[in-house]
Design an enzyme around this catalytic site. Structure first.
Site, PDB file in Angstrom:
ATOM      1  N   GLY A   1       2.347   0.833   1.694  1.00 24.11           N
ATOM      2  CA  GLY A   1       2.740   1.846   2.683  1.00 24.11           C
ATOM      3  C   GLY A   1       2.723   1.268   4.079  1.00 24.11           C
ATOM      4  O   GLY A   1       2.397   1.942   5.054  1.00 24.11           O
ATOM      5  N   ALA A   2       3.110  -0.015   4.170  1.00 24.08           N
ATOM      6  CA  ALA A   2       2.937  -0.761   5.425  1.00 24.08           C
ATOM      7  C   ALA A   2       3.779  -0.210   6.572  1.00 24.08           C
ATOM      8  O   ALA A   2       3.446  -0.408   7.737  1.00 24.08           O
ATOM      9  CB  ALA A   2       3.262  -2.238   5.190  1.00 24.08           C
ATOM     10  N   ALA A   3       4.868   0.495   6.256  1.00 21.42           N
ATOM     11  CA  ALA A   3       5.730   1.031   7.321  1.00 21.42           C
ATOM     12  C   ALA A   3       5.243   2.376   7.837  1.00 21.42           C
ATOM     13  O   ALA A   3       5.786   2.912   8.795  1.00 21.42           O
ATOM     14  CB  ALA A   3       7.161   1.185   6.808  1.00 21.42           C
TER      15      ALA A   3
ATOM     16  N   GLN B   1       2.498   5.536   9.175  1.00 22.34           N
ATOM     17  CA  GLN B   1       1.682   5.752  10.379  1.00 22.34           C
ATOM     18  C   GLN B   1       0.318   5.066  10.288  1.00 22.34           C
ATOM     19  O   GLN B   1      -0.142   4.461  11.253  1.00 22.34           O
ATOM     20  CB  GLN B   1       1.463   7.255  10.589  1.00 22.34           C
TER      21      GLN B   1
ATOM     22  N   VAL C   1      -6.651   4.595  -0.017  1.00 22.62           N
ATOM     23  CA  VAL C   1      -6.607   5.521   1.115  1.00 22.62           C
ATOM     24  C   VAL C   1      -5.643   6.671   0.802  1.00 22.62           C
ATOM     25  O   VAL C   1      -5.864   7.805   1.195  1.00 22.62           O
ATOM     26  CB  VAL C   1      -6.155   4.778   2.394  1.00 22.62           C
TER      27      VAL C   1
ATOM     28  N   ASN D   1      -3.732   9.707  -0.730  1.00 21.19           N
ATOM     29  CA  ASN D   1      -4.304  10.872  -1.432  1.00 21.19           C
ATOM     30  C   ASN D   1      -3.518  11.283  -2.676  1.00 21.19           C
ATOM     31  O   ASN D   1      -2.339  11.032  -2.744  1.00 21.19           O
ATOM     32  CB  ASN D   1      -4.377  12.052  -0.456  1.00 21.19           C
TER      33      ASN D   1
ATOM     34  N   ARG E   1     -16.390  11.562  10.433  1.00 24.45           N
ATOM     35  CA  ARG E   1     -16.204  12.916  10.980  1.00 24.45           C
ATOM     36  C   ARG E   1     -17.534  13.663  11.016  1.00 24.45           C
ATOM     37  O   ARG E   1     -17.855  14.351  11.993  1.00 24.45           O
ATOM     38  CB  ARG E   1     -15.200  13.688  10.118  1.00 24.45           C
TER      39      ARG E   1
ATOM     40  N   HIS F   1     -12.626  13.251  -1.750  1.00 20.65           N
ATOM     41  CA  HIS F   1     -12.043  13.313  -0.406  1.00 20.65           C
ATOM     42  C   HIS F   1     -11.079  14.502  -0.380  1.00 20.65           C
ATOM     43  O   HIS F   1      -9.873  14.370  -0.550  1.00 20.65           O
ATOM     44  CB  HIS F   1     -11.307  12.018  -0.062  1.00 20.65           C
TER      45      HIS F   1
END
Length: 327
Positions: free
Chosen positions: A12-14, A16, A130, A132, A163, A188
């Site tokens: 998912g390198a492109a 956000q 990371v 989901n 958080r 998560h």
């Protein structure tokens, strides 16, 4: 004598989160200021041009530690000899999509990636999921990689942990760095259970400092659980920089150690705390010499048990929803 470069795969390198993550990895924030890295970037065929744009920016930073970059849409190229794999890319939930559809769409992605890791990654690869639903995606990848040790697969609960730390610091008036022995149990998702019953701040008992059980149950726990949704509501976009920061914290601590401090990681269960084996569940760990070790023997009271079982039941439901896709 310079250290040999470590290969870091990012999917998912492109996206956000990728954009917030890659520059910090190349700067040495994750593996250390003396550790050269080769970035191996995976994204979909239609995102290749966008990834190449990010690579131009990485080049333009002239990072001394960036020893090379690979851009590909083939998981076997991205994961080749990877020492660390950050599985950030996942199918987001679109309007009108049922949770079970989201689970099966991601099961497909993480089965393919697990198999590729199994085939080509370093046998010591440290995998952090990371994307989901992170815990279940980590479970799927682990189950799809039978030749890699289960302990190599982890899910990110560090964002929830961070958080919770920040909420506790604000409530107690203590510096965030002074808070120790916090744990975030479970999935998560909004069912997670941030637990500061044994936490301290500057060595003082945090439950005594805060002394507000009503706040704990009705404000603190829901605020941590729903923080991601609150950020989307305010910003119109999901949390990216804070997620990238948490991923860096997670891997840095796993690789370089926590000096005895507790952090939260989603790890495959060994059966302790009543969590069935292999379920990827958030627990407190300490890390040294590149290994994590769960904190054992914590007392679980009735309220905690209820919260821990609630988040476990969600994970069992997710597992059962993808089991038939795992062959």
């Amino acid at each position: 004598m310079a250290k040999p470069a470590k290969r870091v795969a990012v999917t998912g390198a492109a996206g956000q989160i990728g954009y917030s993550l890659l520059f910090r990895i190349a700067n040495g924030d994750m593996l250390g200021k003396d550790q050269p890295v080769i970035l191996q970037l995976l994204d979909l065929p239609q995102a290749q041009a966008a990834v190449k744009g990010v690579v131009m920016e990485l080049e333009d930073c002239a990072f001394p530690l960036l020893a090379g970059v690979v851009v590909t849409d083939d998981p076997k190229v991205a994961f080749k000899d990877a020492d660390v794999a950050l599985l950030v890319g996942a199918r987001p939930r679109s309007k009108g999509m049922e949770r079970k559809d989201l689970l099966s769409a991601n099961a497909e992605i993480f089965t393919v990636q697990g198999k590729a890791l199994n085939e080509v990654a370093s046998r010591d690869v440290k995998v952090l999921v990371v994307g989901n639903p992170a815990n279940t995606n980590a479970y799927i990848a682990m189950k799809s990689a039978p030749d890699l040790p289960k302990k190599n697969f982890t899910a990110m609960l560090r964002l929830d942990h961070n958080r919770a730390l920040s909420q506790l610091a604000a409530k107690s008036g203590k510096p965030v760095s002074s808070i120790e022995k916090l744990v975030v149990w479970g999935n998560h998702s909004p069912t997670m259970y941030p637990d500061f019953r044994v936490a301290t701040a500057e060595g003082q008992d945090l439950t005594k400092l805060i002394n507000d059980e009503e706040w704990n149950r009705n404000t603190f726990i829901p605020t941590v659980g729903k923080r991601g949704a609150a950020i989307i509501e305010a910003r119109g976009l999901s949390s990216a920089a804070s997620a990238a920061n948490a991923a860096i914290d997670h891997v840095r601590d796993w690789v370089l150690g926590t000096n005895g401090k507790w952090v939260t990681m989603g790890i495959p269960s060994d059966g302790s705390y009543g969590i069935p084996e292999d379920i990827v569940y958030g627990v407190a760990v300490t890390c040294e010499n590149g290994e994590y070790k769960r904190v054992e023997g914590l007392q679980i009271d009735a309220f905690s048990r209820e919260k821990m079982d609630n988040t476990l039941n969600e994970l069992l439901e997710e597992r059962d929803g993808v089991q038939h896709l795992l062959g």
